[in-house]
Design a protein around this motif. Structure first.
Motif, PDB file in Angstrom:
ATOM      1  N   ILE A  37     -39.963   6.349  85.475  1.00 52.69           N
ATOM      2  CA  ILE A  37     -38.740   7.117  85.240  1.00 52.69           C
ATOM      3  C   ILE A  37     -38.233   6.691  83.874  1.00 52.69           C
ATOM      4  O   ILE A  37     -38.032   5.505  83.616  1.00 52.69           O
ATOM      5  N   ASN A  38     -38.030   7.663  82.982  1.00 52.27           N
ATOM      6  CA  ASN A  38     -37.471   7.417  81.652  1.00 52.27           C
ATOM      7  C   ASN A  38     -36.094   8.067  81.592  1.00 52.27           C
ATOM      8  O   ASN A  38     -35.966   9.266  81.825  1.00 52.27           O
ATOM      9  N   VAL A  39     -35.081   7.273  81.288  1.00 49.42           N
ATOM     10  CA  VAL A  39     -33.707   7.765  81.224  1.00 49.42           C
ATOM     11  C   VAL A  39     -33.171   7.521  79.821  1.00 49.42           C
ATOM     12  O   VAL A  39     -33.048   6.363  79.400  1.00 49.42           O
ATOM     13  N   PRO A  40     -32.854   8.586  79.078  1.00 50.30           N
ATOM     14  CA  PRO A  40     -32.272   8.374  77.753  1.00 50.30           C
ATOM     15  C   PRO A  40     -30.861   7.796  77.867  1.00 50.30           C
ATOM     16  O   PRO A  40     -30.113   8.138  78.773  1.00 50.30           O
ATOM     17  N   VAL A  41     -30.534   6.911  76.946  1.00 50.26           N
ATOM     18  CA  VAL A  41     -29.192   6.329  76.870  1.00 50.26           C
ATOM     19  C   VAL A  41     -28.549   6.938  75.630  1.00 50.26           C
ATOM     20  O   VAL A  41     -28.956   6.644  74.505  1.00 50.26           O
ATOM     21  N   VAL A  67     -30.530   7.726  90.974  1.00 49.04           N
ATOM     22  CA  VAL A  67     -30.081   6.330  90.885  1.00 49.04           C
ATOM     23  C   VAL A  67     -30.344   5.784  89.484  1.00 49.04           C
ATOM     24  O   VAL A  67     -29.483   5.126  88.885  1.00 49.04           O
ATOM     25  N   ALA A  68     -31.523   6.068  88.945  1.00 51.29           N
ATOM     26  CA  ALA A  68     -31.860   5.594  87.601  1.00 51.29           C
ATOM     27  C   ALA A  68     -30.899   6.156  86.563  1.00 51.29           C
ATOM     28  O   ALA A  68     -30.471   5.445  85.649  1.00 51.29           O
ATOM     29  N   GLU A  69     -30.544   7.431  86.692  1.00 47.93           N
ATOM     30  CA  GLU A  69     -29.600   8.045  85.752  1.00 47.93           C
ATOM     31  C   GLU A  69     -28.237   7.354  85.800  1.00 47.93           C
ATOM     32  O   GLU A  69     -27.539   7.287  84.795  1.00 47.93           O
ATOM     33  N   SER A  70     -27.883   6.815  86.962  1.00 48.59           N
ATOM     34  CA  SER A  70     -26.584   6.139  87.081  1.00 48.59           C
ATOM     35  C   SER A  70     -26.546   4.827  86.295  1.00 48.59           C
ATOM     36  O   SER A  70     -25.468   4.269  86.066  1.00 48.59           O
ATOM     37  N   LEU A  71     -27.707   4.340  85.873  1.00 53.31           N
ATOM     38  CA  LEU A  71     -27.761   3.107  85.083  1.00 53.31           C
ATOM     39  C   LEU A  71     -27.489   3.335  83.593  1.00 53.31           C
ATOM     40  O   LEU A  71     -27.230   2.387  82.862  1.00 53.31           O
ATOM     41  N   ALA A  72     -27.551   4.583  83.148  1.00 53.10           N
ATOM     42  CA  ALA A  72     -27.378   4.872  81.722  1.00 53.10           C
ATOM     43  C   ALA A  72     -25.972   4.557  81.206  1.00 53.10           C
ATOM     44  O   ALA A  72     -25.847   3.952  80.138  1.00 53.10           O
ATOM     45  N   SER A  77     -22.593   1.022  77.038  1.00 63.01           N
ATOM     46  CA  SER A  77     -21.654  -0.044  76.634  1.00 63.01           C
ATOM     47  C   SER A  77     -22.387  -1.266  76.105  1.00 63.01           C
ATOM     48  O   SER A  77     -22.020  -1.824  75.068  1.00 63.01           O
ATOM     49  N   ALA A  78     -23.425  -1.670  76.814  1.00 67.20           N
ATOM     50  CA  ALA A  78     -24.186  -2.853  76.400  1.00 67.20           C
ATOM     51  C   ALA A  78     -24.836  -2.646  75.036  1.00 67.20           C
ATOM     52  O   ALA A  78     -24.798  -3.534  74.173  1.00 67.20           O
ATOM     53  N   LEU A  79     -25.432  -1.488  74.811  1.00 66.78           N
ATOM     54  CA  LEU A  79     -26.106  -1.230  73.539  1.00 66.78           C
ATOM     55  C   LEU A  79     -25.123  -1.077  72.382  1.00 66.78           C
ATOM     56  O   LEU A  79     -25.393  -1.524  71.265  1.00 66.78           O
ATOM     57  N   LEU A  80     -23.964  -0.467  72.633  1.00 66.82           N
ATOM     58  CA  LEU A  80     -22.944  -0.355  71.581  1.00 66.82           C
ATOM     59  C   LEU A  80     -22.413  -1.744  71.203  1.00 66.82           C
ATOM     60  O   LEU A  80     -22.198  -2.028  70.027  1.00 66.82           O
ATOM     61  N   ASN A  81     -22.226  -2.604  72.198  1.00 68.94           N
ATOM     62  CA  ASN A  81     -21.790  -3.978  71.906  1.00 68.94           C
ATOM     63  C   ASN A  81     -22.844  -4.729  71.109  1.00 68.94           C
ATOM     64  O   ASN A  81     -22.519  -5.472  70.182  1.00 68.94           O
TER      65      ASN A  81
END
Length: 87
Positions: A37-41, A67-72, A77-81
Motif C-alpha cells: 500500500i502506497n499512501v502519498p503524504v 486504515v493506511a490512508e488515516s496515517l497520512a 505534521s512530522a515531515l513538516l517539523n
C-alpha cells in the motif's frame, strides 16, 4: 465519485502495473512482500513523501487501504517539523 489517492499493489507476477518498479520490486519480492500500500503524504498540494506499507501477498484489502490512508495526516505534521529542523 471519490477517487483514492492510496494504491494497493501486488508485487507478484499478477501485479501488472508495477513495471516501473523493477529493481525495487525484486527487493520487495526478495523480502517476501507481495502486498503493498502506497499512501502519498501531501500538504498544500505539495507531496512531502509516501508511506509504503508492505507485507505478504494477499494481506491487504480495501479496509487496510482506508486504515493506511488515516496515517497520512500525522505524517504531514512530522515531515513538516522535520523540514523546519533541517533548514
Amino acid at each position: 465519485m471519490h477517487r483514492r489517492a492510496a494504491a494497493l499493489l501486488r508485487a507478484g507476477p499478477r501485479g501488472g502495473g508495477a513495471g516501473a518498479l523493477r529493481r525495487p520490486r525484486n527487493l520487495i519480492e526478495g523480502l517476501g512482500c507481495g502486498s503493498i500500500i502506497n499512501v502519498p503524504v501531501i500538504a498544500d498540494g505539495r507531496t512531502l513523501g509516501v508511506l509504503n506499507i508492505l507485507d505478504a501477498e494477499a494481506t491487504y484489502d480495501d479496509d487496510a487501504v482506508v486504515v493506511a490512508e488515516s496515517l497520512a495526516p500525522p505524517a504531514v505534521s512530522a515531515l513538516l517539523n522535520l523540514e523546519k529542523e533541517n533548514r
